[in-house]
Design an enzyme around this catalytic site. Structure first.
Site, PDB file in Angstrom:
ATOM      1  N   CYS A 106       0.740  -1.061  -0.001  1.00  0.00           N
ATOM      2  CA  CYS A 106      -0.060   0.002  -0.032  1.00  0.00           C
ATOM      3  C   CYS A 106       0.767   1.140  -0.092  1.00  0.00           C
ATOM      4  O   CYS A 106       1.087   1.911   0.807  1.00  0.00           O
ATOM      5  CB  CYS A 106      -0.935  -0.045   1.317  1.00  0.00           C
ATOM      6  SG  CYS A 106      -1.946  -1.502   1.323  1.00  0.00           S
TER       7      CYS A 106
ATOM      8  N   GLY B 282       4.878   6.649  -1.722  1.00  0.00           N
ATOM      9  CA  GLY B 282       6.148   6.092  -1.560  1.00  0.00           C
ATOM     10  C   GLY B 282       7.065   6.651  -0.299  1.00  0.00           C
ATOM     11  O   GLY B 282       8.088   6.306  -0.342  1.00  0.00           O
ATOM     12  N   GLY B 283       6.290   6.963   0.642  1.00  0.00           N
ATOM     13  CA  GLY B 283       7.063   7.603   1.958  1.00  0.00           C
ATOM     14  C   GLY B 283       7.885   6.306   2.516  1.00  0.00           C
ATOM     15  O   GLY B 283       9.045   6.442   2.624  1.00  0.00           O
ATOM     16  N   LYS B 284       7.230   5.312   2.593  1.00  0.00           N
ATOM     17  CA  LYS B 284       7.984   4.128   3.466  1.00  0.00           C
ATOM     18  C   LYS B 284       8.845   3.288   2.159  1.00  0.00           C
ATOM     19  O   LYS B 284       9.752   2.768   2.681  1.00  0.00           O
ATOM     20  CB  LYS B 284       6.961   3.130   3.865  1.00  0.00           C
ATOM     21  CG  LYS B 284       6.392   3.791   5.345  1.00  0.00           C
ATOM     22  CD  LYS B 284       5.271   2.723   5.829  1.00  0.00           C
ATOM     23  CE  LYS B 284       4.685   3.445   7.021  1.00  0.00           C
ATOM     24  NZ  LYS B 284       3.644   4.683   6.439  1.00  0.00           N
TER      25      LYS B 284
ATOM     26  N   ASP C 274      -0.054  -0.026  -5.372  1.00  0.00           N
ATOM     27  CA  ASP C 274      -1.004   0.744  -4.936  1.00  0.00           C
ATOM     28  C   ASP C 274      -2.096   0.651  -5.771  1.00  0.00           C
ATOM     29  O   ASP C 274      -2.081   0.164  -7.034  1.00  0.00           O
ATOM     30  CB  ASP C 274      -0.694   2.214  -4.838  1.00  0.00           C
ATOM     31  CG  ASP C 274      -1.497   2.897  -3.777  1.00  0.00           C
ATOM     32  OD1 ASP C 274      -1.006   2.780  -2.625  1.00  0.00           O
ATOM     33  OD2 ASP C 274      -2.681   3.441  -4.287  1.00  0.00           O
TER      34      ASP C 274
ATOM     35  N   ASP D 230       1.033  -1.171   4.930  1.00  0.00           N
ATOM     36  CA  ASP D 230       0.742   0.019   5.682  1.00  0.00           C
ATOM     37  C   ASP D 230      -0.847   0.275   5.165  1.00  0.00           C
ATOM     38  O   ASP D 230      -1.075   0.926   4.310  1.00  0.00           O
ATOM     39  CB  ASP D 230       1.536   1.025   5.294  1.00  0.00           C
ATOM     40  CG  ASP D 230       1.277   2.250   6.048  1.00  0.00           C
ATOM     41  OD1 ASP D 230       0.370   2.353   6.937  1.00  0.00           O
ATOM     42  OD2 ASP D 230       1.568   3.259   5.619  1.00  0.00           O
TER      43      ASP D 230
ATOM     44  N   CYS E  87      -2.017   3.561  10.655  1.00  0.00           N
ATOM     45  CA  CYS E  87      -1.790   4.738  11.388  1.00  0.00           C
ATOM     46  C   CYS E  87      -3.245   4.947  12.229  1.00  0.00           C
ATOM     47  O   CYS E  87      -3.742   6.120  12.383  1.00  0.00           O
ATOM     48  CB  CYS E  87      -1.528   5.874  10.608  1.00  0.00           C
ATOM     49  SG  CYS E  87      -2.694   6.335   9.194  1.00  0.00           S
TER      50      CYS E  87
END
Length: 450
Positions: free
Chosen positions: A260, A264-266, A284, A330, A383
């Site tokens: 997920c 692209g942060g992780k 995604d 995530d 989160c």
């Protein structure tokens, strides 16, 4: 802009948020408030940076306290229109006296029209009711618990189960503005060098407590305009989110799936920990988010990542069953852990969303489990601070998949290079705004039996 023009712009933005984020007519395509605000200011490029900050602070103050403002307005028989919300914000949040609030609506070019007789009558009633209650702050003894805690009623059972006696402390922390956390991009720099580069541009930072990659600014500042950002030395990422990537233990040479991936942060953090060696597949369902990830990956100097856009009837997962050393999920969730950063989410998310997301998380976890090779690891993260999205999902998955086992968090933390004791609840990673000063994140590391 004059103060009256800034107030008029704030009312216009509140109206846009109501129409696109909060109104019943906005469902089921409610938009995040930050996207609406970005579009609003882009269409009004004549509004300068300082004015934009003042307008934004006023609007986000109203959004952050909307449940309580609505309660006060209902108490005097008022419906929460953008104009009345702005006026109530001046009175109850900014502490202006009633005559000052009335003068803030002078009419004329670029200014808000004067309050009409019904609006003025309601505002006078609100001022009297507030004065009768002591005239200080937003709280009132007659408020129901959900309003007093600034929480929608549908989350109260889950958050009470999570925090128990600490619920009030955590609720208070969830309504405060968040600090700004950055992640040093180890493909291009070190944390120390990134801090020095930022300091040279006037941005003093402190190292984060748990993440070995993190730097913290005490308040939001425009770091995306710095050379350190444009050259890919840093990325904006909450410390709690960094810890999720750390727990994945993505080492050089491994094959990793970020299921997920979003923007692209992780994926960026995983690539840095892999030193660009091995292969990451960022997946995604949104082509727009994945396209945003491409730009970020390029700026960060990542060259070991590929993308995959999930589509109906997609057989990608079946063809790659059992091929990945690490799979990170995530999962899409209610985002309750990020409400201090996204205060609008508590207004546009409801119990129906929770039910839909729990079902989706179940489905994604089952698909993710098929991708993990024997001996590999699956990291499930949200989160959210609600148990039904967190450990209850993990426990249900383990009941369906006896070939997976929960890895003790202390063991997973050490294996990933974490130092000291991790922020935890039992064998799960759990961060929260009050206890850890981060967004609220949950993670569990599951290992497939060899």
């Amino acid at each position: 802009m004059t103060p009256a023009a800034r107030l008029a712009a704030a009312i216009d933005l509140l109206a846009a948020l109501e129409a696109q984020c909060f109104a019943a007519s906005a469902a089921p395509r409610r938009r995040p408030a930050d996207a609406v605000a970005t579009e609003f200011f882009r269409a009004r490029r004549y509004i300068g940076g300082g004015d934009r900050r003042e307008i934004g602070e006023r609007v986000w103050g109203v959004v952050r306290q909307r449940l309580r403002l609505d309660w006060w307005l209902a108490r005097v028989g008022a419906r929460p229109s953008p104009r009345l919300l702005a006026a109530a914000g001046l009175l109850l949040l900014e502490g202006l006296a009633l005559p000052e609030v009335l003068r803030a609506f002078p009419g004329g070019q670029y200014a808000a029209e004067p309050l009409n007789p019904p609006e003025e009558r309601l505002l006078r009633a609100l001022a009297a009711a507030h004065a009768e209650a002591g005239g200080s702050g937003l709280l009132h003894p007659a408020m129901p618990e959900t309003v007093r805690l600034n929480l929608p009623d549908w989350v109260l059972p889950g958050l009470r189960a999570r925090f128990g006696d600490r619920l009030e402390e955590e609720a208070a922390a969830m309504e405060q503005p968040a600090p700004l956390d950055l992640r040093a991009n180890l493909l291009k720099t070190t944390r120390e060098a990134a801090a020095a580069a930022l300091a040279a541009e006037g941005f003093e930072t402190l190292p984060t407590r748990w993440s070995p990659w993190g730097l913290r600014l005490p308040a939001r500042r425009p770091v995306t305009a710095t050379t350190a950002f444009t050259e890919g030395l840093i990325e904006v990422q909450d410390e709690g989110s960094q810890l999720i990537a750390l727990l994945a233990d993505a080492r050089p040479g491994l094959r990793v799936a970020d299921l997920c991936a979003g923007a692209g942060g992780k994926t960026l953090a995983l690539a840095a920990s892999m030193r660009n060696k091995g292969r990451i597949t960022a997946c995604d369902v949104s082509a727009v988010r994945l396209e945003g990830a491409v730009r970020r990956l390029r700026r960060a100097g990542v060259d070991n990542a590929e993308r995959h856009l999930f589509a109906a009837g997609d057989r990608w997962a079946k063809r790659r069953a059992g091929q990945f050393d690490r799979v990170l999920v995530d999962a899409p969730c209610t985002g309750t852990g990020t409400w201090r950063r996204n205060p609008d989410a508590r207004l546009r998310t409801g119990s129906a969303d929770l039910r839909e997301l729990v079902a989706k998380q179940h489905e994604i976890l089952d698909s993710a489990g098929e991708l993990v090779r024997p001996g590999g690891k699956l990291v499930y993260a949200t989160c959210s601070l609600l148990p039904e999205e967190d450990e209850e999902q993990v426990n249900a998955f383990l009941g369906r998949r006896p070939d997976f086992a929960l890895l003790p968090l202390a063991e997973a933390w050490r294996a990933a290079g974490g130092e000291g004791a991790p922020p935890a609840e039992g064998d799960h990673l759990l961060t929260s705004p009050a206890r850890h000063g981060t967004d609220g994140f949950f993670a569990a590391v599951l290992q497939r039996k060899a």
